[in-house]
Each structure stands twice: as C-alpha cells, then as structure tokens.
Design a protein around this motif. Structure first.
Motif, PDB file in Angstrom:
ATOM      1  N   ARG B  95       1.006  -1.240  -0.059  1.00 45.80           N
ATOM      2  CA  ARG B  95      -0.116   0.090   0.107  1.00 45.80           C
ATOM      3  C   ARG B  95       1.009   1.389   0.092  1.00 45.80           C
ATOM      4  O   ARG B  95       1.758   1.573   0.981  1.00 45.80           O
ATOM      5  N   ARG B  97       0.600   5.747  -0.556  1.00 45.36           N
ATOM      6  CA  ARG B  97      -0.239   6.844  -0.227  1.00 45.36           C
ATOM      7  C   ARG B  97      -0.260   7.538  -1.892  1.00 45.36           C
ATOM      8  O   ARG B  97       0.878   7.750  -2.383  1.00 45.36           O
ATOM      9  N   VAL B  98      -1.641   7.941  -1.980  1.00 43.69           N
ATOM     10  CA  VAL B  98      -1.630   8.608  -3.193  1.00 43.69           C
ATOM     11  C   VAL B  98      -2.271   9.785  -3.172  1.00 43.69           C
ATOM     12  O   VAL B  98      -2.538  10.649  -4.110  1.00 43.69           O
ATOM     13  N   GLY B 101      -4.742  10.706   2.790  1.00 44.80           N
ATOM     14  CA  GLY B 101      -5.452   9.892   3.746  1.00 44.80           C
ATOM     15  C   GLY B 101      -6.088   8.727   2.709  1.00 44.80           C
ATOM     16  O   GLY B 101      -6.722   7.865   3.108  1.00 44.80           O
ATOM     17  N   THR B 102      -5.553   8.810   1.488  1.00 40.45           N
ATOM     18  CA  THR B 102      -6.114   7.761   0.474  1.00 40.45           C
ATOM     19  C   THR B 102      -4.849   6.923  -0.070  1.00 40.45           C
ATOM     20  O   THR B 102      -3.733   7.533  -0.156  1.00 40.45           O
ATOM     21  N   TYR B 103      -5.106   5.670  -0.374  1.00 38.68           N
ATOM     22  CA  TYR B 103      -3.846   4.886  -0.707  1.00 38.68           C
ATOM     23  C   TYR B 103      -4.320   4.033  -2.005  1.00 38.68           C
ATOM     24  O   TYR B 103      -5.464   3.912  -2.367  1.00 38.68           O
ATOM     25  N   LYS B 104      -3.307   3.633  -2.406  1.00 38.28           N
ATOM     26  CA  LYS B 104      -3.349   2.659  -3.608  1.00 38.28           C
ATOM     27  C   LYS B 104      -2.922   1.193  -3.253  1.00 38.28           C
ATOM     28  O   LYS B 104      -1.673   1.019  -2.561  1.00 38.28           O
ATOM     29  N   TYR B 105      -3.475   0.177  -3.620  1.00 41.83           N
ATOM     30  CA  TYR B 105      -3.010  -1.178  -3.045  1.00 41.83           C
ATOM     31  C   TYR B 105      -2.620  -2.043  -4.231  1.00 41.83           C
ATOM     32  O   TYR B 105      -3.471  -2.119  -5.216  1.00 41.83           O
TER      33      TYR B 105
END
Lengths: 114, 117
Positions: B95, B97-98, B101-105
């Motif tokens: 994971r 951070r993009v 508070g939001t993320y890419k898995y």
C-alpha cells in the motif's frame, strides 16, 4: 450495513451485452476500490473513489469500462459490449480515510460472458 | 511503479505444522504498509496481518507472523500450528499513499495453501 455488499453474486451474460455491477460500501467509508480477479491471477486494480470523485482511473482496461459513485456511497461498475475476456470476479472494497484503516472487501461478483 | 511478487503458486502443509509463504516487492518509497490477505472459497478477502515499513519489529497476530526484511524487500508470512481452516488463497499486498488519507493497493498473484489432515 455491517459489511461491503456486492450484487449480483453471479452474473451470466451474452457477449455484446452491457452489465452493471453494484457495490454498497460500509457506511461512512469514503474510499472505495474496484478490483478484477481473473482465474489464476492476482487482483488487478481498476479504479478507486474518494467520496464521489475518481482520482485514479488508470486501471480501467478499456473505454468499455466505466464506474460512478453517488452520494459518497453506492458505486456501480458498468461494462459495455461485454467480451469473453471480461469474465472474472469483480471485487469491491472500502475503507475509512486514514493511516490505520484496512480495506474491507465484499464477496465479489462472478461475471461470466458466454 | 511498485510490484508485488509471490513466487509460490501453491503450497501444502500438514495440519499442526508450520508453513512460510514468500512475498517480495519492489518500490522506491520509504513509507508504506504491507499486508497479507486470506481468500477462502467464499471469495471474501480477509485481512490476516499488516506491517508498517518504518517499524523494525515483525508483526504478529496469534498463529500468524511475518518476517519483514526491508532492505531485501521481502515480506514472508509464517503460519504456525496450521489448521484446516487456514486452507485458502493468500495474497500479499503493498500500500502506498496517493493522496491525503487515500491509498493505492497492489496485490501479488496469490499462493494457494492446502492443509493436509
């Protein structure tokens, strides 16, 4: 609801038809993700939403695929003019915003294009 | 771009024995999380364990533990005292951070674990 809900659970469609897959995330989860899982493959990222906006659509495989999210809640993934290679399990996941918030997945929709 | 590799498509373990599932990843980031998810036949992905990259101590959750080697970019999962209910597909995930508070898995291709009675 208590968990992420996806419908339908299974969908069989004829090649060339359009399909809509629905995801109802956990209440309050602002982040929502769509993944595709083909047989023997990992999870392929399709798109994610932050609220109603989709900052990253880079995983959508073609312009036949689109997704929207309304009211910061339910999301719909639409596949137009389905092809046999679209057959897969489509998984939806949601999470709260924040460092310590894991992904919560639905049970997926198994799409079969005949 | 980040990648996650699981080189073992399938593993078997005797009930009550220990098994280790391998995962390697590639990234230029220094701040990230790693996860192991379990997918039983019901298809629902279940979080097994997570590791924060800045923490040197390996994460442990009951019978599940990880061996996190940051320099080697390796993140293996050890299951002790294997039970029949552990049989499932296991996915390693990275994971990043993009945004705020939001993320890419990013997920690996999975390892199918069979538990033999």
């Amino acid at each position: 609801g208590a968990g992420v809900s996806q419908s339908p659970s299974n969908k069989v469609t004829e090649k060339g038809k359009d399909v809509e897959l629905r995801c109802d995330p956990i209440s309050g989860h602002t982040a929502l993700y769509w993944y595709r899982q083909s047989l023997g493959q990992g999870l392929e990222f399709l798109i994610y939403f932050q609220g109603n906006s989709a900052p990253d659509k880079s995983g959508l495989p073609s312009d036949r695929f689109s997704a929207e999210r309304t009211g910061g809640s339910v999301s719909t993934l639409t596949i137009q003019r389905t092809q046999q290679e679209d057959s897969a399990v489509y998984l939806c996941a949601s999470s709260l915003v924040g460092n310590n918030s894991p992904l919560h997945f639905g049970n997926g929709t198994r799409l079969t294009v005949t | 771009a980040q990648t996650v590799t699981q080189s073992q498509p399938e593993m078997s373990v005797q009930e009550a024995e220990t098994v280790t599932l391998s995962c390697t990843y590639d990234t230029s980031e220094s701040d990230y999380y790693l996860f192991w998810y379990k997918q039983p036949p019901s298809r629902q992905m279940i979080l097994v364990i997570r590791q924060e990259a800045y923490k040197q101590q390996n994460a442990t959750e009951n019978r599940f533990s990880v061996n996190f080697q940051k320099a080697a970019k390796s993140f293996s999962l050890k299951i002790s005292d294997s039970q029949l209910g552990d049989a499932a597909m296991y996915f390693c995930a990275y994971r990043s951070r993009v945004g705020s508070g939001t993320y890419k898995y990013i997920f690996g291709t999975g390892t199918r674990l069979k538990v033999l009675a």
